[in-house]
Design a protein around this motif. Structure first.
Motif, PDB file in Angstrom:
ATOM      1  N   VAL A 170       0.799  -0.968  -0.288  1.00 28.02           N
ATOM      2  CA  VAL A 170      -0.347   0.045  -0.334  1.00 28.02           C
ATOM      3  C   VAL A 170       0.582   1.444  -0.166  1.00 28.02           C
ATOM      4  N   PHE A 171       0.057   2.533  -0.028  1.00 26.64           N
ATOM      5  CA  PHE A 171       1.100   3.540  -0.616  1.00 26.64           C
ATOM      6  C   PHE A 171       1.710   3.792   1.035  1.00 26.64           C
ATOM      7  N   GLU A 172       2.849   4.363   0.943  1.00 26.28           N
ATOM      8  CA  GLU A 172       3.285   5.001   1.943  1.00 26.28           C
ATOM      9  C   GLU A 172       3.472   3.813   3.484  1.00 26.28           C
ATOM     10  N   ALA A 173       2.708   2.336   2.834  1.00 32.18           N
ATOM     11  CA  ALA A 173       2.816   1.558   4.072  1.00 32.18           C
ATOM     12  C   ALA A 173       1.828   1.874   4.876  1.00 32.18           C
ATOM     13  N   HIS A 174       1.143   2.311   4.589  1.00 29.12           N
ATOM     14  CA  HIS A 174      -0.515   2.257   6.271  1.00 29.12           C
ATOM     15  C   HIS A 174      -1.020   1.828   5.886  1.00 29.12           C
ATOM     16  N   VAL A 175      -1.524   0.909   6.530  1.00 26.23           N
ATOM     17  CA  VAL A 175      -2.736   0.036   6.207  1.00 26.23           C
ATOM     18  C   VAL A 175      -3.829   1.007   7.810  1.00 26.23           C
ATOM     19  N   SER A 176      -4.697   0.898   7.458  1.00 30.04           N
ATOM     20  CA  SER A 176      -5.876   0.837   8.463  1.00 30.04           C
ATOM     21  C   SER A 176      -6.391   0.660   8.828  1.00 30.04           C
ATOM     22  N   TYR A 177      -7.752   0.820  10.011  1.00 33.49           N
ATOM     23  CA  TYR A 177      -8.588  -0.586  10.226  1.00 33.49           C
ATOM     24  C   TYR A 177      -9.428   0.343  10.452  1.00 33.49           C
ATOM     25  N   ALA A 178     -10.792  -0.648  11.635  1.00 34.34           N
ATOM     26  CA  ALA A 178     -11.361   0.205  12.420  1.00 34.34           C
ATOM     27  C   ALA A 178     -12.652  -0.943  12.737  1.00 34.34           C
ATOM     28  N   VAL A 186     -19.084   3.941  12.906  1.00 29.12           N
ATOM     29  CA  VAL A 186     -17.276   3.729  13.875  1.00 29.12           C
ATOM     30  C   VAL A 186     -17.131   3.462  14.718  1.00 29.12           C
ATOM     31  N   LEU A 187     -17.091   2.728  15.917  1.00 31.41           N
ATOM     32  CA  LEU A 187     -16.234   2.757  17.339  1.00 31.41           C
ATOM     33  C   LEU A 187     -14.613   2.948  16.831  1.00 31.41           C
ATOM     34  N   LYS A 188     -14.002   2.488  16.557  1.00 33.27           N
ATOM     35  CA  LYS A 188     -12.777   2.555  17.065  1.00 33.27           C
ATOM     36  C   LYS A 188     -11.868   2.553  15.635  1.00 33.27           C
ATOM     37  N   GLU A 189     -11.235   3.578  16.150  1.00 37.02           N
ATOM     38  CA  GLU A 189     -10.769   3.771  14.336  1.00 37.02           C
ATOM     39  C   GLU A 189      -8.447   3.725  14.181  1.00 37.02           C
ATOM     40  N   LEU A 218     -13.536  -6.059  12.477  1.00 30.54           N
ATOM     41  CA  LEU A 218     -12.983  -5.684  12.225  1.00 30.54           C
ATOM     42  C   LEU A 218     -12.529  -5.742  10.330  1.00 30.54           C
ATOM     43  N   ALA A 219     -12.569  -4.303  10.055  1.00 31.47           N
ATOM     44  CA  ALA A 219     -12.198  -3.887   9.226  1.00 31.47           C
ATOM     45  C   ALA A 219     -10.687  -3.226   8.967  1.00 31.47           C
ATOM     46  N   MET A 225      -5.439   8.247  -1.403  1.00 31.41           N
ATOM     47  CA  MET A 225      -4.873   9.369  -1.203  1.00 31.41           C
ATOM     48  C   MET A 225      -5.737  10.209  -2.138  1.00 31.41           C
ATOM     49  N   LYS A 226      -6.713   9.652  -3.321  1.00 30.94           N
ATOM     50  CA  LYS A 226      -7.101  10.761  -4.406  1.00 30.94           C
ATOM     51  C   LYS A 226      -8.199  11.581  -2.817  1.00 30.94           C
ATOM     52  N   ASP A 227      -9.488  10.480  -2.690  1.00 35.94           N
ATOM     53  CA  ASP A 227     -10.503  11.151  -1.841  1.00 35.94           C
ATOM     54  C   ASP A 227     -10.910  10.443  -0.892  1.00 35.94           C
ATOM     55  N   GLY A 228      -9.826  10.070  -0.678  1.00 33.66           N
ATOM     56  CA  GLY A 228      -9.688   9.412   1.113  1.00 33.66           C
ATOM     57  C   GLY A 228     -11.259   8.536   1.276  1.00 33.66           C
ATOM     58  N   SER A 229     -11.475   7.618   0.569  1.00 34.04           N
ATOM     59  CA  SER A 229     -12.451   6.448  -0.109  1.00 34.04           C
ATOM     60  C   SER A 229     -11.529   5.404   1.028  1.00 34.04           C
ATOM     61  N   ARG A 230     -12.116   4.009   1.495  1.00 30.47           N
ATOM     62  CA  ARG A 230     -11.824   2.952   1.814  1.00 30.47           C
ATOM     63  C   ARG A 230     -11.442   2.087  -0.054  1.00 30.47           C
ATOM     64  N   GLN A 231     -10.225   1.339   0.678  1.00 35.08           N
ATOM     65  CA  GLN A 231      -9.651   0.453  -0.907  1.00 35.08           C
ATOM     66  C   GLN A 231      -9.657  -0.805  -0.320  1.00 35.08           C
ATOM     67  N   ASP A 232      -9.179  -1.470  -0.549  1.00 36.02           N
ATOM     68  CA  ASP A 232      -8.838  -3.270  -0.576  1.00 36.02           C
ATOM     69  C   ASP A 232      -9.173  -3.484   0.704  1.00 36.02           C
ATOM     70  N   GLU A 233     -10.258  -3.132   1.054  1.00 38.91           N
ATOM     71  CA  GLU A 233     -11.050  -3.443   2.229  1.00 38.91           C
ATOM     72  C   GLU A 233     -11.451  -5.425   2.677  1.00 38.91           C
ATOM     73  N   ILE A 234     -11.036  -5.580   3.646  1.00 33.63           N
ATOM     74  CA  ILE A 234     -10.942  -6.705   4.478  1.00 33.63           C
ATOM     75  C   ILE A 234     -12.284  -6.222   5.368  1.00 33.63           C
ATOM     76  N   LYS A 235     -13.045  -7.339   5.653  1.00 30.43           N
ATOM     77  CA  LYS A 235     -14.251  -7.063   7.035  1.00 30.43           C
ATOM     78  C   LYS A 235     -14.130  -9.151   7.778  1.00 30.43           C
ATOM     79  N   LEU A 236     -13.789  -8.549   8.305  1.00 28.70           N
ATOM     80  CA  LEU A 236     -13.705  -9.983   9.747  1.00 28.70           C
ATOM     81  C   LEU A 236     -14.967  -9.734  10.628  1.00 28.70           C
ATOM     82  N   GLU A 237     -15.659 -10.365  10.796  1.00 26.36           N
ATOM     83  CA  GLU A 237     -15.825 -10.970  11.930  1.00 26.36           C
ATOM     84  C   GLU A 237     -15.981 -11.425  13.707  1.00 26.36           C
TER      85      GLU A 237
END
Length: 238
Positions: A170-178, A186-189, A218-219, A225-237
């Motif tokens: 991923v760009f700049e090695a930054h992985v996000s979660y929520a 969203v309770l925590k991110e 957990l997402a 970087m263009k519009d702040g939207s989520r990309q390549d999302e994995i969602k786990l119960e």
């Protein structure tokens, strides 16, 4: 004079043996080659018994393309120690690129993997000596969830504790979660940093405590970087 000749002969044998040993340590290994203004590729060091067909199967690439990339080689008569250029099949091949001071033990510990399984899967005879930017092939079955740019290896959720780890390019090695509820609240991110940015596959880890009781998922994703939207999302119960 005779003694001096013997000493010179012994020293010659010692110096001649150094590159041979170095070559022996790298046979059957592949590393990631970054080429400016060209496609990146693997370089594989031929070991006894190798054929281009076998390498095509191992690295999950097209045999004809492999032959086109290496017109100087005889497909069924490869020379031990020579290098083969291999086009990278990111869609099907699961791999990790070593970093300076990296080790297979660190990789196994980071993702709770079986060290012997990694060694066997790569046919390593000398796993203690890694090459710079070495390609470590990973068994497909170790991944709990995956998409084009994020692959989750470990996921454990118990009570208020959570741990997840995997690979991302991923760009700049930054992985996000929520942490989210069933209806998407969203309770925590937050975010974590992979060991290296794309186009390499870097390792990442997420460890959380005090997980809200209302959290259902957990997402894990990257942010555009263009519009702040989520990309390549994995969602786990949870």
């Amino acid at each position: 004079m005779k003694q001096k000749t013997v000493i010179i002969s012994i020293l010659s044998l010692i110096f001649l043996s150094i590159p041979l040993q170095a070559q022996a340590d790298t046979l059957g290994r592949a590393y990631y080659e970054i080429v400016i203004q060209e496609d990146n590729y693997f370089r594989y060091i031929i070991q006894p018994g190798d054929t281009l067909y076998d390498l095509a199967q191992r690295f999950k690439v097209n045999l004809d393309t492999l032959q086109e990339m290496n017109p100087q080689l005889e497909a069924t008569n490869l020379v031990v120690g020579e290098e083969v250029k291999i086009n990278i099949n990111d869609d099907e091949l699961d791999y990790y690129i070593t970093l300076p001071d990296d080790s297979l033990w660190k990789l196994a510990q980071r993702h709770n993997l079986d060290l012997e399984e990694i060694i066997e899967h790569n046919n390593f005879t000398n796993p203690d000596q890694l090459l710079q930017d070495e390609v470590i092939l990973l068994p497909a079955e170790i991944f709990a969830a995956r998409n084009n740019n994020i692959k989750l290896i470990e996921f454990e959720s118990e009570g208020e504790q959570l741990r997840a780890s995997g690979l991302a390019r991923v760009f700049e090695a930054h992985v996000s979660y929520a942490l989210e509820t069933e209806d998407g609240q969203v309770l925590k991110e937050g975010g974590t940093t992979a060991t290296i940015a794309g186009p390499h596959w870097g390792s990442f880890e997420i460890e959380l405590a005090d997980i809200p009781a209302e959290a259902d998922y957990l997402a894990v994703f990257s942010v555009s970087m263009k519009d702040g939207s989520r990309q390549d999302e994995i969602k786990l119960e949870l």
